[in-house]
Design an enzyme around this catalytic site. Structure first.
Site, PDB file in Angstrom:
ATOM      1  N   GLU A  94       1.618  -0.354  -5.087  1.00 55.86           N
ATOM      2  CA  GLU A  94       0.679   0.715  -5.398  1.00 55.86           C
ATOM      3  C   GLU A  94       1.564   1.941  -5.595  1.00 55.86           C
ATOM      4  O   GLU A  94       2.074   2.511  -4.615  1.00 55.86           O
ATOM      5  CB  GLU A  94      -0.317   0.937  -4.247  1.00 55.86           C
ATOM      6  CG  GLU A  94      -1.329   2.013  -4.571  1.00 55.86           C
ATOM      7  CD  GLU A  94      -2.264   2.302  -3.397  1.00 55.86           C
ATOM      8  OE1 GLU A  94      -3.448   2.550  -3.642  1.00 55.86           O
ATOM      9  OE2 GLU A  94      -1.802   2.290  -2.243  1.00 55.86           O
ATOM     10  N   ASP A 127       0.845  -1.190   0.000  1.00 55.00           N
ATOM     11  CA  ASP A 127       0.000   0.000   0.000  1.00 55.00           C
ATOM     12  C   ASP A 127       0.883   1.243   0.000  1.00 55.00           C
ATOM     13  O   ASP A 127       1.862   1.334   0.755  1.00 55.00           O
ATOM     14  CB  ASP A 127      -0.881  -0.024   1.254  1.00 55.00           C
ATOM     15  CG  ASP A 127      -1.796   1.164   1.346  1.00 55.00           C
ATOM     16  OD1 ASP A 127      -2.676   1.307   0.486  1.00 55.00           O
ATOM     17  OD2 ASP A 127      -1.633   1.958   2.297  1.00 55.00           O
TER      18      ASP A 127
END
Length: 695
Positions: A382, A346
């Site tokens: 990401e 993330d």
């Protein structure tokens, strides 16, 4: 019982039971003393407080004899409480061991967990002397057998990967074929019903939203909501207990085994960029109390405040060697002891940012690439955050796949009918080479998706022109604005059959585009059954029917269609090549590995501002001429308008014929030989022809 404490060793972080002795080791560069606190089995009473007797470098350590597995403990760190200098030590606050692998008890949103007096006008510059132990979970001395090494990762090739992003609870909470006792648990996710569905869909990897232990944000609890997605981590080594089923923690390891036995990899969405302690007004639970100035990036010149590249209040200081070690130890733990096959990072840009900015050769990325335990696992970035220079699509090392939001937006824009989107679609269909074809990277580096947990579901892309997040309690101000969605004429549900058919056709067209694209496809759980979140494009706090998959209302025909697409991609290697395609001439036959055509068979005019449809011929890469499937080819047609059009079909080479293997405008799922030199398209559709030997 009175306990003595010996010096112990600094070599293994955390609490480790060897024989009848537990060695404790914890990092803090700025503490003046660290106390080990032992608790009664129910966690309600502190039974002993022992100062760790030794400090080796910045590791505090000690060993205690006579402690059994299951002993509950925590730390209290002494030092300067001077937020204006970046230090927030408060020995009244019980702290989790950053390396604990189990938790007991739950976090309670009480002012006592704050290091400061919430009622003071000085805010976080004040000091709170209340004991927080009653309101925080306790760390656990684990039985070594609990985390004995598990099976090695499956190691499935990237080229055959189909990812299914899902939530442990949301996937099963309403599943009629999962027993009530297992719904919402790791055990339920790996139940026969779910695995059979995944296998039917051709899924090779499940990507789980965060399962490292996390807490519910105080501001959500005050609104009667919860942190459903889990991007609020507090323990990087502990499986989230709220998903435990009848087998408790072992349910996670058994889930991994069951998925592996079914040929499905397990990828974890991990959040090492920030923690649940939030900004300067947040609770003191672990890292802040142990060494705030080391664990977090603080603003230069204003160390009272945190760098907030994540948008969540704080940023973990992965540049610090001991913090980097913790992250690396955590990753190895999940691979070696929990058996997972990969990680989706993330806000990965945050992890790769050094003091001078994003650095592809920085400490974190270097550590990942050299680690032998992590050498064979999948890593997905990401590639963005909200910090300076935060958007880094295509800039991660060759080891990484990357979430490609440009792919998502382009496909949505094309099928919505936006001008000039056809030109960009051409690049996306070939793996976004402009972003990824450098430094020896492969076409699988582009993780292509239509929808993810953050945003509209695929069904909602065709049902809503604007977000409907009122249930989140933020006056519909949260979530994305740029959804590139279209309601096809009516906002939300409708019984108009024409609009319903239009929506389903568009979903099928988008799904077909996904499976015909080079790169790694990723499905959002529920998109294969037409799942809706009723227009909520930021359901992070909706642990209810808004975010749970509604299997009973699922579209079985859509599921069959997705299964067919997955089978098509699996059957034709030309659709999942590892090398990028650049219309290069193949040495063996002089044909180009890519050809673009209009409907008359002429070279495509990319300069046409009204371009809305295109034809693509795919062959094996010119760089991979030795493949046994060198004669394989796919002719794909992407037609966006509602008009009926004729398309010229290229002549098949001698001994071969074209077979229709996909037509999103047809309900037939059979494979038909193409008998004529032209096809008639029925409205907006995707058609694919496969070159097959004559029979």
């Amino acid at each position: 019982m009175e306990y003595g404490i010996a010096s112990g060793t600094p070599h293994r972080m955390g609490a480790h039971l060897e024989g009848d002795t537990v060695n404790f080791a914890v990092f803090s560069a700025h503490a003046t003393r660290i106390d080990l606190c032992l608790f009664s089995p129910d966690g309600a009473r502190e039974t002993a407080r022992l100062s760790l007797p030794e400090r080796t470098g910045d590791i505090w350590h000690g060993s205690v004899a006579g402690l059994p597995a299951g002993t509950l403990y925590g730390y209290r760190a002494h030092g300067s409480y001077a937020p204006e200098h970046g230090h927030r030590f408060n020995a009244n606050k019980l702290l989790l061991d950053p390396y604990t692998r189990e938790l007991r008890g739950r976090w309670i949103n009480d002012p006592a967990v704050l290091g400061y007096d919430l009622k003071s006008s000085a805010l976080d510059l004040s000091f709170d002397s209340r004991d927080s132990a009653r309101f925080v979970p306790k760390s656990v001395v684990s039985d070594p057998e609990t985390f004995a090494a598990i099976t090695t990762p499956l190691g499935r090739p990237w080229e055959e990967t189909l990812i299914y992003e899902t939530h442990v609870k949301g996937a099963t909470q309403l599943h009629p074929d999962v027993s009530a006792a297992l719904r919402g648990t790791y055990d339920g996710l790996a139940s026969d019903a779910v695995i059979e569905h995944l296998q039917k869909m051709g899924v090779t990897a499940v990507e789980l939203l965060p399962v490292q232990s996390f807490i519910n944000d105080g501001f959500l609890l005050e609104k009667g909501l919860t942190n459903y997605w889990g991007y609020n981590t507090i323990g990087f080594f502990t499986p989230e207990p709220r998903y435990f089923g009848p087998e408790g923690l072992q349910g996670f390891r058994n889930m991994v085994r069951r998925f592996h036995n079914a040929g499905i990899e397990v990828i974890l969405d991990v959040v090492y960029n920030h923690t649940a302690e939030g900004d300067h007004r947040g609770p003191t639970l672990c890292y802040r109390g142990l060494d705030n100035a080391s664990y977090y990036r603080l603003i230069n010149g204003q160390p009272r405040y945190y760098v907030n590249d994540t948008g969540t209040g704080n940023t973990v200081n992965v540049s610090h060697p001991h913090v980097l070690r913790m992250v690396m130890d955590s990753l190895r733990f999940w691979v070696e002891c929990m058996g997972v096959d990969g990680f989706r990072f993330d806000l990965a840009t945050t992890l790769a940012r050094e003091d001078h900015g994003f650095d592809v050769q920085g400490g974190f990325l270097d550590a990942l690439r050299q680690d032998p335990v992590l050498a064979g696992i999948k890593m997905i970035a990401e590639p963005w955050d909200i910090g300076p220079g935060g958007y880094r699509l295509g800039q991660f090392p060759p080891k990484f796949g990357e979430w490609n939001d440009a792919y998502r937006d382009t496909v949505r824009r094309f099928w919505k009918g936006e001008a000039h989107s056809a030109q960009e679609l051409g690049a996306r269909l070939l793996g976004s080479a402009g972003e990824f074809d450098r430094g020896g990277r492969r076409a699988w580096s582009s993780v292509n998706f239509l929808a993810a947990h953050d945003g509209f579901t695929l069904a909602d892309i065709t049902r809503y022109a604007r977000r409907h997040n009122e249930a989140n309690g933020e006056e519909n101000q949260d979530g994305h604005n740029a959804n590139h969605s279209d309601n096809c004429g009516v906002e939300g549900p409708t019984e108009d059959p024409e609009i319903t058919d239009m929506r389903i056709r568009r979903q099928r067209n988008m799904l077909a585009t996904l499976f015909l694209s080079q790169g790694t496809p990723m499905l959002l759980a529920g998109d294969e059954i037409g799942n809706t979140q009723w227009g909520n494009n930021n359901a992070y706090c909706q642990d209810n029917e808004i975010a749970w998959l509604d299997w009973a209302a699922g579209d079985a025909e859509m599921a069959d269609f997705v299964a067919m697409l997955a089978a098509l991609r699996k059957a034709h290697r030309v659709l999942r090549q590892s090398r990028f395609l650049h219309a290069a001439q193949r040495p063996a036959d002089g044909l180009r590995d890519v050809e673009w055509m209009d409907f008359q068979g002429h070279p495509l005019n990319w300069r046409d501002p009204n371009l809305s449809s295109l034809c693509l011929m795919l062959r094996a890469s010119a760089e991979a001429a030795a493949h046994s499937d060198h004669n394989e080819a796919i002719f794909a047609i992407f037609h966006r308008t509602g008009t009926c059009e004729k398309v010229s079909v290229p002549a098949a080479p001698s001994g071969f014929q074209w077979q229709t293997c996909l037509d999103t405008a047809s309900t037939s799922r059979g494979v038909d030989n193409v008998q004529h030199s032209a096809l008639t398209l029925q409205g907006p559709c995707v058609v694919a022809l496969a070159l097959m030997p004559e029979t």
